[in-house]
Design a protein around this motif. Structure first.
Motif, PDB file in Angstrom:
ATOM      1  N   GLU A  37      15.919  81.749  17.356  1.00 24.57           N
ATOM      2  CA  GLU A  37      15.741  81.002  16.108  1.00 24.57           C
ATOM      3  C   GLU A  37      16.477  81.669  14.954  1.00 24.57           C
ATOM      4  O   GLU A  37      16.738  81.016  13.935  1.00 24.57           O
ATOM      5  CB  GLU A  37      14.247  80.892  15.764  1.00 24.57           C
ATOM      6  CG  GLU A  37      13.430  80.079  16.748  1.00 24.57           C
ATOM      7  CD  GLU A  37      11.965  80.025  16.345  1.00 24.57           C
ATOM      8  OE1 GLU A  37      11.657  80.293  15.162  1.00 24.57           O
ATOM      9  OE2 GLU A  37      11.132  79.732  17.213  1.00 24.57           O
ATOM     10  N   ASN A 130       3.057  80.974  18.073  1.00 24.86           N
ATOM     11  CA  ASN A 130       2.312  79.783  17.669  1.00 24.86           C
ATOM     12  C   ASN A 130       0.902  80.113  17.192  1.00 24.86           C
ATOM     13  O   ASN A 130       0.134  79.208  16.845  1.00 24.86           O
ATOM     14  CB  ASN A 130       2.221  78.784  18.820  1.00 24.86           C
ATOM     15  CG  ASN A 130       3.579  78.263  19.255  1.00 24.86           C
ATOM     16  OD1 ASN A 130       4.534  78.291  18.482  1.00 24.86           O
ATOM     17  ND2 ASN A 130       3.685  77.809  20.494  1.00 24.86           N
ATOM     18  N   ILE A 143       4.147  69.943  20.751  1.00 25.15           N
ATOM     19  CA  ILE A 143       5.381  70.468  20.149  1.00 25.15           C
ATOM     20  C   ILE A 143       6.220  71.180  21.202  1.00 25.15           C
ATOM     21  O   ILE A 143       7.444  70.981  21.301  1.00 25.15           O
ATOM     22  CB  ILE A 143       5.054  71.423  18.990  1.00 25.15           C
ATOM     23  CG1 ILE A 143       4.469  70.644  17.808  1.00 25.15           C
ATOM     24  CG2 ILE A 143       6.305  72.186  18.542  1.00 25.15           C
ATOM     25  CD1 ILE A 143       3.916  71.534  16.705  1.00 25.15           C
ATOM     26  N   THR A 144       5.564  72.010  22.011  1.00 24.63           N
ATOM     27  CA  THR A 144       6.296  72.745  23.049  1.00 24.63           C
ATOM     28  C   THR A 144       6.870  71.804  24.092  1.00 24.63           C
ATOM     29  O   THR A 144       8.007  71.987  24.548  1.00 24.63           O
ATOM     30  CB  THR A 144       5.365  73.778  23.711  1.00 24.63           C
ATOM     31  OG1 THR A 144       4.807  74.624  22.704  1.00 24.63           O
ATOM     32  CG2 THR A 144       6.129  74.625  24.714  1.00 24.63           C
ATOM     33  N   PHE A 147       9.959  70.230  22.658  1.00 25.78           N
ATOM     34  CA  PHE A 147      11.045  71.211  22.653  1.00 25.78           C
ATOM     35  C   PHE A 147      11.657  71.346  24.048  1.00 25.78           C
ATOM     36  O   PHE A 147      12.884  71.353  24.200  1.00 25.78           O
ATOM     37  CB  PHE A 147      10.519  72.557  22.169  1.00 25.78           C
ATOM     38  CG  PHE A 147      11.515  73.670  22.240  1.00 25.78           C
ATOM     39  CD1 PHE A 147      12.420  73.868  21.206  1.00 25.78           C
ATOM     40  CD2 PHE A 147      11.558  74.515  23.342  1.00 25.78           C
ATOM     41  CE1 PHE A 147      13.357  74.896  21.271  1.00 25.78           C
ATOM     42  CE2 PHE A 147      12.491  75.536  23.414  1.00 25.78           C
ATOM     43  CZ  PHE A 147      13.393  75.730  22.379  1.00 25.78           C
ATOM     44  N   ASN A 150      13.585  68.185  24.979  1.00 24.52           N
ATOM     45  CA  ASN A 150      14.852  68.139  24.233  1.00 24.52           C
ATOM     46  C   ASN A 150      15.846  69.172  24.756  1.00 24.52           C
ATOM     47  O   ASN A 150      17.054  69.036  24.550  1.00 24.52           O
ATOM     48  CB  ASN A 150      14.602  68.378  22.748  1.00 24.52           C
ATOM     49  CG  ASN A 150      13.868  67.225  22.082  1.00 24.52           C
ATOM     50  OD1 ASN A 150      13.902  66.089  22.557  1.00 24.52           O
ATOM     51  ND2 ASN A 150      13.185  67.504  20.993  1.00 24.52           N
ATOM     52  N   SER A 151      15.328  70.209  25.409  1.00 23.90           N
ATOM     53  CA  SER A 151      16.188  71.248  25.983  1.00 23.90           C
ATOM     54  C   SER A 151      16.706  70.867  27.363  1.00 23.90           C
ATOM     55  O   SER A 151      17.463  71.632  27.969  1.00 23.90           O
ATOM     56  CB  SER A 151      15.425  72.576  26.072  1.00 23.90           C
ATOM     57  OG  SER A 151      14.974  72.990  24.804  1.00 23.90           O
ATOM     58  N   GLN A 248      15.752  69.289  10.290  1.00 17.45           N
ATOM     59  CA  GLN A 248      15.013  69.452  11.542  1.00 17.45           C
ATOM     60  C   GLN A 248      15.994  69.826  12.641  1.00 17.45           C
ATOM     61  O   GLN A 248      17.009  69.148  12.839  1.00 17.45           O
ATOM     62  CB  GLN A 248      14.274  68.166  11.927  1.00 17.45           C
ATOM     63  CG  GLN A 248      13.388  68.344  13.163  1.00 17.45           C
ATOM     64  CD  GLN A 248      12.557  67.108  13.468  1.00 17.45           C
ATOM     65  OE1 GLN A 248      13.117  66.035  13.696  1.00 17.45           O
ATOM     66  NE2 GLN A 248      11.238  67.249  13.468  1.00 17.45           N
ATOM     67  N   GLU A 249      15.686  70.916  13.332  1.00 16.46           N
ATOM     68  CA  GLU A 249      16.550  71.339  14.423  1.00 16.46           C
ATOM     69  C   GLU A 249      16.535  70.280  15.524  1.00 16.46           C
ATOM     70  O   GLU A 249      15.481  69.706  15.828  1.00 16.46           O
ATOM     71  CB  GLU A 249      16.079  72.675  14.989  1.00 16.46           C
ATOM     72  CG  GLU A 249      16.197  73.840  14.018  1.00 16.46           C
ATOM     73  CD  GLU A 249      17.630  74.120  13.619  1.00 16.46           C
ATOM     74  OE1 GLU A 249      18.541  73.924  14.457  1.00 16.46           O
ATOM     75  OE2 GLU A 249      17.852  74.529  12.462  1.00 16.46           O
ATOM     76  N   LEU A 251      16.468  70.413  18.688  1.00 13.17           N
ATOM     77  CA  LEU A 251      15.527  70.653  19.781  1.00 13.17           C
ATOM     78  C   LEU A 251      14.088  70.364  19.386  1.00 13.17           C
ATOM     79  O   LEU A 251      13.198  70.338  20.242  1.00 13.17           O
ATOM     80  CB  LEU A 251      15.653  72.096  20.279  1.00 13.17           C
ATOM     81  CG  LEU A 251      16.972  72.439  20.980  1.00 13.17           C
ATOM     82  CD1 LEU A 251      16.979  73.906  21.406  1.00 13.17           C
ATOM     83  CD2 LEU A 251      17.217  71.536  22.186  1.00 13.17           C
ATOM     84  N   LEU A 252      13.843  70.136  18.092  1.00 18.27           N
ATOM     85  CA  LEU A 252      12.493  69.809  17.629  1.00 18.27           C
ATOM     86  C   LEU A 252      12.353  68.338  17.254  1.00 18.27           C
ATOM     87  O   LEU A 252      11.356  67.930  16.658  1.00 18.27           O
ATOM     88  CB  LEU A 252      12.122  70.696  16.438  1.00 18.27           C
ATOM     89  CG  LEU A 252      11.957  72.181  16.784  1.00 18.27           C
ATOM     90  CD1 LEU A 252      11.789  73.012  15.518  1.00 18.27           C
ATOM     91  CD2 LEU A 252      10.767  72.391  17.724  1.00 18.27           C
ATOM     92  N   THR A 255       9.004  66.034  16.731  1.00 14.98           N
ATOM     93  CA  THR A 255       7.860  66.854  16.340  1.00 14.98           C
ATOM     94  C   THR A 255       7.685  66.792  14.822  1.00 14.98           C
ATOM     95  O   THR A 255       8.502  66.204  14.116  1.00 14.98           O
ATOM     96  CB  THR A 255       8.045  68.334  16.744  1.00 14.98           C
ATOM     97  OG1 THR A 255       8.980  68.962  15.845  1.00 14.98           O
ATOM     98  CG2 THR A 255       8.566  68.453  18.174  1.00 14.98           C
TER      99      THR A 255
END
Length: 266
Positions: A37, A130, A143-144, A147, A150-151, A248-249, A251-252, A255
Motif C-alpha cells: 500500500e 483491519n 471488503i477483503t 479486494f 478484484n485481484s 479509490q484504488e 482493487l477496492l 467497497t
C-alpha cells in the motif's frame, strides 16, 4: 534475510519486505500486503514524497509502523510521532522506528479518538491491519472478498481465504486525542497527519482542537464511507482550509474504502 523468521514461538517475526527493508511484525503476509500500500502510485507514496528533512509525521493507527518506515526511508531526517493501541503491534512499531527512523521518534501505545479515556478495541491476529475500535467482522470479510476478487482470485478460493480471517480478540485500550499528542510531544508543526484507523478516522479529526488545526499542513487518510463518514470528513477538512482529493484504488472497487488526500490551501 529472506522470508519470515520467527524471533520466538508465538512472538514477533522478522519479515523481508519486497524491495524494502526487513521489519518486525506479528504476521508476515499481512506486513507484505500493507507494505504494498506504500508503493506507487498509491496515496501513501504520494504523501511521503512531499515530505522534507526536518518535517514531522504524525502517524495515527501506525500498526507496526510501515508508513513511518516508508516516510523515513523516503525522506531521512523527518521526525515521527506514532500511535498504535494494540500492544503486540506497538512493540513491533517501536523496534521498527528504532531501526529505521533513528533521527527522532516517539511511539504511544494508545488509540486516538475524539476524547481521552478507555475504549474497547478488537484485534484480528490474522488480519492485524483491519483491527480497530469499530471492528465489524462481516463488513471486513466483504471488503477483503472484494479486494481478492478484484485481484483476480477465484470466488470460491476467496471465500476459503477469508474464512476465520476476522476472528478477533477484544480488550480495553487507553485513548488520547490528536491534540493530546501535539501537546505531549511538543509538536510545533504537523507536516503530514496520516490516519488509518478502520472507521475511527472522523473521531481522530474531531479530537484535533481548533487551535491545533493551523499546525497541520497535509492529511492522508483511509476513510470508510459508512453512515456518511466520508462526507463528514470532507466537510471538516474544507472548513479548515484544505483542498481535498478523493480516490479509490482499483482493487477496492465495490467497497466503501477511499483514500483522502488534503493539503492546506494557499
Amino acid at each position: 534475510m529472506t522470508g519470515t523468521e520467527s524471533a520466538a514461538a508465538g512472538g514477533p517475526v522478522r519479515q523481508q519486505l519486497p524491495e524494502g527493508p526487513t521489519v518486525w511484525c506479528t504476521n508476515g503476509p499481512a506486513a507484505v500486503a500493507m507494505w504494498r500500500e506504500m508503493q506507487p502510485p498509491g496515496a501513501y507514496h504520494r504523501a511521503a514524497g512531499r515530505l522534507r528533512s526536518g518535517d514531522t509525521l504524525l502517524d495515527i493507527g501506525a500498526n507496526v509502523g510501515l508508513m513511518s518506515v516508508h516516510c523515513a526511508r523516503t525522506c531521512p531526517g523527518i521526525r515521527v510521532v506514532a500511535a498504535e493501541p494494540a500492544p503486540d503491534l506497538h512493540a513491533c512499531l517501536r523496534r521498527n522506528l528504532a531501526d529505521h527512523a533513528a533521527s527522532g521518534w516517539q511511539a504511544e501505545c494508545a488509540a486516538v479518538s475524539d476524547r481521552p479515556g478507555l475504549l474497547r478495541f478488537t484485534y484480528y491476529p490474522d488480519a492485524p491491519g483491519n483491527s480497530g475500535l469499530y471492528a465489524d467482522p462481516r463488513a471486513d470479510d466483504e471488503i477483503t472478498l472484494a479486494f481478492l476478487r478484484n485481484s483476480g482470485v477465484d470466488a470460491e478460493d476467496a471465500e476459503e481465504l477469508v474464512e476465520g480471517l476476522h476472528e478477533g480478540v477484544e480488550f480495553t485500550v487507553p485513548a488520547v486525542t490528536a491534540s493530546d499528542l501535539v501537546r505531549r510531544h511538543g509538536i510545533e508543526r504537523v507536516d503530514l497527519l496520516k490516519v488509518d484507523v478502520e472507521r475511527a478516522e472522523l473521531d481522530v479529526l474531531l479530537g484535533l482542537e481548533e487551535a491545533h488545526w493551523s499546525l497541520v499542513r497535509a492529511v492522508v487518510a483511509e476513510v470508510h464511507d459508512e453512515d456518511g463518514r466520508l462526507a463528514a470528513v470532507l466537510r471538516l477538512l474544507h472548513a479548515h482550509g484544505f483542498t481535498v482529493d478523493v480516490r479509490q484504488e482499483p482493487l477496492l472497487k465495490g467497497t466503501a474504502l477511499y483514500d483522502v488526500e488534503a493539503e492546506r490551501a494557499v
